[in-house]
Design a protein around this motif. Sequence first.
Motif, PDB file in Angstrom:
ATOM      1  N   PRO A 115       0.944  -1.263   0.044  1.00  0.00           N
ATOM      2  CA  PRO A 115      -0.091   0.132  -0.034  1.00  0.00           C
ATOM      3  C   PRO A 115       0.598   1.157  -0.063  1.00  0.00           C
ATOM      4  CG  PRO A 115       0.061  -0.989   2.426  1.00  0.00           C
ATOM      5  CD  PRO A 115       0.961  -1.824   1.358  1.00  0.00           C
ATOM      6  N   PHE A 116       1.962   1.327  -0.832  1.00  0.00           N
ATOM      7  CA  PHE A 116       2.703   2.409  -0.915  1.00  0.00           C
ATOM      8  C   PHE A 116       2.913   2.883  -2.386  1.00  0.00           C
ATOM      9  CE2 PHE A 116       4.331  -0.055   2.561  1.00  0.00           C
ATOM     10  CZ  PHE A 116       4.258   0.698   3.629  1.00  0.00           C
ATOM     11  N   LYS A 117       3.282   4.150  -2.628  1.00  0.00           N
ATOM     12  CA  LYS A 117       3.552   4.684  -3.843  1.00  0.00           C
ATOM     13  C   LYS A 117       4.816   4.155  -4.506  1.00  0.00           C
ATOM     14  CE  LYS A 117       0.297   8.777  -3.385  1.00  0.00           C
ATOM     15  NZ  LYS A 117       0.360  10.388  -3.485  1.00  0.00           N
ATOM     16  N   ASP A 118       4.926   4.441  -5.969  1.00  0.00           N
ATOM     17  CA  ASP A 118       6.343   3.999  -6.291  1.00  0.00           C
ATOM     18  C   ASP A 118       7.425   4.844  -5.908  1.00  0.00           C
ATOM     19  OD1 ASP A 118       4.300   2.467  -7.927  1.00  0.00           O
ATOM     20  OD2 ASP A 118       4.856   3.581  -9.901  1.00  0.00           O
ATOM     21  N   ASN A 119       8.526   4.149  -5.949  1.00  0.00           N
ATOM     22  CA  ASN A 119       9.765   5.044  -5.555  1.00  0.00           C
ATOM     23  C   ASN A 119       9.896   5.669  -4.312  1.00  0.00           C
ATOM     24  OD1 ASN A 119      10.868   4.263  -8.337  1.00  0.00           O
ATOM     25  ND2 ASN A 119       9.299   5.879  -8.920  1.00  0.00           N
ATOM     26  N   ARG A 120       9.317   4.987  -3.299  1.00  0.00           N
ATOM     27  CA  ARG A 120       9.247   5.617  -2.170  1.00  0.00           C
ATOM     28  C   ARG A 120      10.328   5.217  -1.027  1.00  0.00           C
ATOM     29  NH1 ARG A 120       7.069   9.871  -2.004  1.00  0.00           N
ATOM     30  NH2 ARG A 120       6.492   9.584   0.644  1.00  0.00           N
ATOM     31  N   PHE A 121      10.947   3.911  -1.226  1.00  0.00           N
ATOM     32  CA  PHE A 121      11.904   3.583   0.006  1.00  0.00           C
ATOM     33  C   PHE A 121      13.469   3.455  -0.624  1.00  0.00           C
ATOM     34  CE2 PHE A 121       7.722   2.115   1.102  1.00  0.00           C
ATOM     35  CZ  PHE A 121       7.652   2.593   2.641  1.00  0.00           C
ATOM     36  N   ASP A 122      14.092   3.799   0.246  1.00  0.00           N
ATOM     37  CA  ASP A 122      15.896   3.663  -0.036  1.00  0.00           C
ATOM     38  C   ASP A 122      16.261   2.164   0.203  1.00  0.00           C
ATOM     39  OD1 ASP A 122      16.538   6.500  -0.508  1.00  0.00           O
ATOM     40  OD2 ASP A 122      15.475   6.403   1.417  1.00  0.00           O
ATOM     41  N   GLU A 140       8.315  -8.131  -7.938  1.00  0.00           N
ATOM     42  CA  GLU A 140       7.693  -6.810  -8.445  1.00  0.00           C
ATOM     43  C   GLU A 140       7.200  -5.833  -7.719  1.00  0.00           C
ATOM     44  OE1 GLU A 140       4.395  -8.845 -10.280  1.00  0.00           O
ATOM     45  OE2 GLU A 140       5.405  -9.732 -11.861  1.00  0.00           O
ATOM     46  N   GLU A 141       6.559  -6.059  -6.366  1.00  0.00           N
ATOM     47  CA  GLU A 141       6.382  -4.867  -5.594  1.00  0.00           C
ATOM     48  C   GLU A 141       7.384  -4.192  -4.990  1.00  0.00           C
ATOM     49  OE1 GLU A 141       2.821  -3.848  -4.363  1.00  0.00           O
ATOM     50  OE2 GLU A 141       3.401  -3.910  -6.548  1.00  0.00           O
ATOM     51  N   VAL A 142       8.589  -5.013  -4.786  1.00  0.00           N
ATOM     52  CA  VAL A 142       9.762  -4.287  -4.161  1.00  0.00           C
ATOM     53  C   VAL A 142      10.340  -3.303  -5.088  1.00  0.00           C
ATOM     54  CG1 VAL A 142      12.046  -4.938  -3.410  1.00  0.00           C
ATOM     55  CG2 VAL A 142       9.873  -6.070  -2.197  1.00  0.00           C
ATOM     56  N   HIS A 143      10.544  -3.869  -6.043  1.00  0.00           N
ATOM     57  CA  HIS A 143      11.113  -2.939  -7.333  1.00  0.00           C
ATOM     58  C   HIS A 143      10.250  -1.883  -7.379  1.00  0.00           C
ATOM     59  CE1 HIS A 143      11.868  -1.847 -11.541  1.00  0.00           C
ATOM     60  NE2 HIS A 143      13.219  -2.526 -11.124  1.00  0.00           N
ATOM     61  N   ARG A 144       9.030  -1.899  -7.442  1.00  0.00           N
ATOM     62  CA  ARG A 144       7.945  -0.646  -7.803  1.00  0.00           C
ATOM     63  C   ARG A 144       8.405   0.411  -6.552  1.00  0.00           C
ATOM     64  NH1 ARG A 144       3.693   1.132  -5.782  1.00  0.00           N
ATOM     65  NH2 ARG A 144       2.789  -0.837  -4.262  1.00  0.00           N
ATOM     66  N   VAL A 145       8.381  -0.384  -5.215  1.00  0.00           N
ATOM     67  CA  VAL A 145       8.353   0.905  -4.082  1.00  0.00           C
ATOM     68  C   VAL A 145       9.832   1.423  -3.666  1.00  0.00           C
ATOM     69  CG1 VAL A 145       6.353  -0.238  -3.211  1.00  0.00           C
ATOM     70  CG2 VAL A 145       8.561  -0.880  -2.445  1.00  0.00           C
ATOM     71  N   LEU A 146      10.838   0.555  -4.454  1.00  0.00           N
ATOM     72  CA  LEU A 146      12.141   0.900  -4.054  1.00  0.00           C
ATOM     73  C   LEU A 146      12.608   2.257  -4.931  1.00  0.00           C
ATOM     74  CD1 LEU A 146      14.455  -2.201  -3.729  1.00  0.00           C
ATOM     75  CD2 LEU A 146      14.220  -0.470  -2.174  1.00  0.00           C
ATOM     76  N   LYS A 147      13.286   3.126  -4.482  1.00  0.00           N
ATOM     77  CA  LYS A 147      13.869   4.131  -5.486  1.00  0.00           C
ATOM     78  C   LYS A 147      14.997   3.564  -6.165  1.00  0.00           C
ATOM     79  CE  LYS A 147      13.261   7.829  -1.940  1.00  0.00           C
ATOM     80  NZ  LYS A 147      14.110   8.922  -1.083  1.00  0.00           N
ATOM     81  N   PRO A 148      15.431   4.152  -7.331  1.00  0.00           N
ATOM     82  CA  PRO A 148      16.455   3.674  -8.263  1.00  0.00           C
ATOM     83  C   PRO A 148      17.685   3.663  -7.416  1.00  0.00           C
ATOM     84  CG  PRO A 148      15.339   5.211  -9.464  1.00  0.00           C
ATOM     85  CD  PRO A 148      14.620   5.275  -8.039  1.00  0.00           C
ATOM     86  N   GLY A 149      18.487   2.532  -7.343  1.00  0.00           N
ATOM     87  CA  GLY A 149      19.664   2.415  -6.323  1.00  0.00           C
ATOM     88  C   GLY A 149      19.407   1.837  -5.219  1.00  0.00           C
ATOM     89  N   GLY A 150      17.931   1.694  -4.820  1.00  0.00           N
ATOM     90  CA  GLY A 150      17.526   1.083  -3.610  1.00  0.00           C
ATOM     91  C   GLY A 150      17.785  -0.372  -3.347  1.00  0.00           C
TER      92      GLY A 150
END
Length: 274
Positions: A115-122, A140-150
């Motif tokens: 339940p989080f937006k895209d690119n939210r977590f480091d 898929e979900e972890v990739h979606r919510v991680l920031k690039p380089g996360g």
Amino acid sequence: MLERVTSSVAEACRPEQADKRRIAVNFSRAASTYDVAAALQNRVAARTMLGLPSNRKPEFVLDLGSGTGRQTIQVAGHYPQASVVGLDLAMGMAAHARSCFPQLDWCSGDIEHLPFKDNRFDVVFSSLAIQWCSLNRVLEEVHRVLKPGGLFVFSTLAAGTMHELKRAWGQVDPHVHVNDFDTYSAQKHCVQQSDCQLHSFRLQTETIYYPSVMQLLRDMKALGVNTVPARQNGLMSRHRILKLQEAYEVFRTEKGLPLSYEVIYGIVHKPLII
């Protein structure tokens, strides 16, 4: 507080996810007893945390399958400057964690439908939680919510876990009593085929010893991990327990009755956008 999309276990669990409902109920019931019996879980979480880099200064960190929150608070200590969120499928676990550690942010939700937006977590952390999910969907979900380089640092279970208990039950009846997990090679292939980039992926056997089968079963109940795909195993009669005890004795060592877990420790990251 980190912005997130409102979600709940009831919304996340569709009809085909009946097993997840049982898992959520079992873990919710175990919230008050979990930490007393969590020797294996604590050991694995400590090893998993060794994968958290100390040279990063993340702004937002997510713990998937945060349970009672005791590992989440340790992750928060590792990154004191970060806003840390703990998410668990079991509402009872999330409520327990919130009452024990109100300084962190807690929510209930499905790892396969975060339940989080895209690119939210480091950084996303998870210890012994994603084995209840589709690994493809988790990635898929972890990739979606991680920031690039996360970074995603996790542990999960592989085939062969609790093989002693499975073999002992096989001497009692033909029903399913122990969950099956995918092989190490199948899970590694899944990660390699995902959009996440593999950094490390290793398998290690972790074993807990019990003085008796009854103590083993009590601890599993206290942990809430006694969920299997089909509840066909019937009543736990004295006769069946005695047969299980007799069958398990062949595994006894000087340390006691072993229960082995095949644990995968993995680190992946979301590639930078070039």
